[in-house]
Design an enzyme around this catalytic site. Structure first.
Site, PDB file in Angstrom:
ATOM      1  N   ASP A 254      -3.397   1.530  10.214  1.00 61.18           N
ATOM      2  CA  ASP A 254      -4.412   2.610  10.437  1.00 61.18           C
ATOM      3  C   ASP A 254      -4.830   2.620  11.727  1.00 61.18           C
ATOM      4  OD1 ASP A 254      -4.777   1.811   7.224  1.00 61.18           O
ATOM      5  OD2 ASP A 254      -5.894   3.714   7.611  1.00 61.18           O
TER       6      ASP A 254
ATOM      7  N   CYS B 272       0.961  -1.098  -0.047  1.00 63.51           N
ATOM      8  CA  CYS B 272       0.058   0.041   0.040  1.00 63.51           C
ATOM      9  C   CYS B 272       0.937   1.213  -0.265  1.00 63.51           C
ATOM     10  CB  CYS B 272      -0.938  -0.040   1.096  1.00 63.51           C
ATOM     11  SG  CYS B 272      -2.278   1.044   1.035  1.00 63.51           S
TER      12      CYS B 272
HETATM   13  C1  RUB Z   1      -3.758   3.373   3.328  1.00 68.84           C
HETATM   14  C2  RUB Z   1      -2.997   2.542   4.377  1.00 68.84           C
HETATM   15  C3  RUB Z   1      -1.936   2.834   5.258  1.00 68.84           C
HETATM   16  C4  RUB Z   1      -2.041   3.248   6.477  1.00 68.84           C
HETATM   17  C5  RUB Z   1      -0.866   4.347   6.962  1.00 68.84           C
HETATM   18  O1  RUB Z   1      -5.228   3.026   3.187  1.00 68.84           O
HETATM   19  O2  RUB Z   1      -3.643   1.314   4.649  1.00 68.84           O
HETATM   20  O3  RUB Z   1      -0.912   1.606   5.119  1.00 68.84           O
HETATM   21  O4  RUB Z   1      -3.274   4.277   6.453  1.00 68.84           O
HETATM   22  O5  RUB Z   1      -0.868   5.105   6.261  1.00 68.84           O
HETATM   23  P1  RUB Z   1      -5.688   3.946   2.281  1.00 68.84           P
HETATM   24  P2  RUB Z   1       0.381   6.660   7.186  1.00 68.84           P
HETATM   25  O6  RUB Z   1      -5.124   4.227   0.831  1.00 68.84           O
HETATM   26  O7  RUB Z   1      -7.195   3.133   2.103  1.00 68.84           O
HETATM   27  O8  RUB Z   1      -5.954   5.212   2.837  1.00 68.84           O
HETATM   28  O9  RUB Z   1       1.553   6.040   7.487  1.00 68.84           O
HETATM   29  O10 RUB Z   1       0.533   7.583   6.042  1.00 68.84           O
HETATM   30  O11 RUB Z   1      -0.688   6.836   8.007  1.00 68.84           O
END
Ligand code: RUB
Length: 277
Positions: free
Chosen positions: A178, A108
């Site tokens: 998340d 991701c």
């Molecule tokens: C994004 C996702 C990321 C976390 C952490 O999902 O799963 O791994 O949100 O991101 P989506 P961060 O694309 O559906 O938002 O480290 O930037 O907080």
């Protein structure tokens, strides 16, 4: 000032993506909003709808909980400052995790994970490389590839189904989060499969996640997104008519598959950071 509706749309459409970015964006919106409307009912309604636009990630929820206790611009500023700078605290631990020549798989697009890897790359002078999974159906992996390319980190894009195939080649997996819940790591759908593959191949699986991602909510929702996101990607669209499609956005990886969490509190086991029994 962008309207509440437009801000919510930007978040829902993933124009603003990743748990931290969503929270920072929403806080900046709420700062402007409160200057105009104060911290009363209108503010509460706006924060509720912003929070519900991506209900799984807990950062914005935690920020709004803090704001409900201390309704002030200075609290908003402190929260933004914390989220914008938390990586500086995390990257201090990168030498303990990423060594010279490390080959890292990621999944991701996590701002926290990406910054951690890029920092190590800069320190170890071109000696690390990344395998990024495409991340179906929204392809956030391409955002990761783009960030790596911009910083000259050697990066290879793979199909999600190829993660287990390439697991033998990598030294570790690094992902973001998340939410960090008692029952496990909540992250992009498919994370749990990668964690299970890593364990099978005896590769460490690390999570980079700041302490505002600790989730003490009794109940939480796994966001389920539109089937259209999947249909749009189908090559054989003719077979998609009238079929049932499910599109959950996140899954839960049980803690037994996670080696360590790197946060502003240090390198911790899930039990140490979350303090559960
Ligand atoms: C994004 C996702 C990321 C976390 C952490 O999902 O799963 O791994 O949100 O991101 P989506 P961060 O694309 O559906 O938002 O480290 O930037 O907080």
């Amino acid at each position: 000032m962008v309207s509440l509706e437009k801000s919510i749309k930007k978040i829902k459409d993933l124009e603003i993506q990743g748990a931290n970015n969503i929270a920072i964006y929403a806080l900046k919106f709420l700062k402007q909003f409160s200057k105009k409307n104060g911290f009363g009912l209108k503010f509460e309604t706006a924060s509720y709808f912003l929070k519900e636009s991506r209900p799984t990630a807990v950062v914005l929820h935690n920020c709004i909980e803090k704001l409900n206790k201390s309704k002030s611009i200075s609290t908003i500023n402190e929260l933004i400052k914390f989220l914008e700078n938390v990586n500086e605290k995390e990257i201090k631990y990168s030498d303990k995790i990423i060594k010279n020549n490390s080959k890292i798989m990621t999944y991701c697009h996590s701002g926290e994970a990406v910054k951690f890897i890029i920092h190590s790359f800069k320190k170890h002078k071109n000696k690390i490389s990344v395998i990024a999974c495409q991340t179906s159906p929204k392809e956030q992996g391409l955002k990761t590839v783009n960030d790596m390319k911009k910083s000259n980190v050697p990066v290879t894009l793979i199909n999600d189904n190829a993660a287990d195939f390439f697991m033998k080649e990598v030294d570790m997996v690094i992902v973001g989060a998340d939410s960090l819940r008692k029952e496990g790591l909540v992250n992009k759908i498919g994370t749990s499969l990668i964690a299970k593959s890593a364990k099978y191949h005896k590769k460490p699986f690390y999570v980079i996640a700041n302490s505002m991602k600790i989730d003490r909510r009794k109940k939480f929702k796994i966001e389920e997104r539109s089937p259209k996101e999947i249909i749009k990607k189908l090559i054989n669209k003719k077979y998609s008519k009238g079929i049932k499609i499910r599109n959950p956005a996140f899954d839960i990886t049980p803690w037994e598959f996670v080696t360590k969490i790197i946060s502003d509190k240090g390198i911790k086991t899930p039990k140490q950071l979350l303090k559960f029994n």
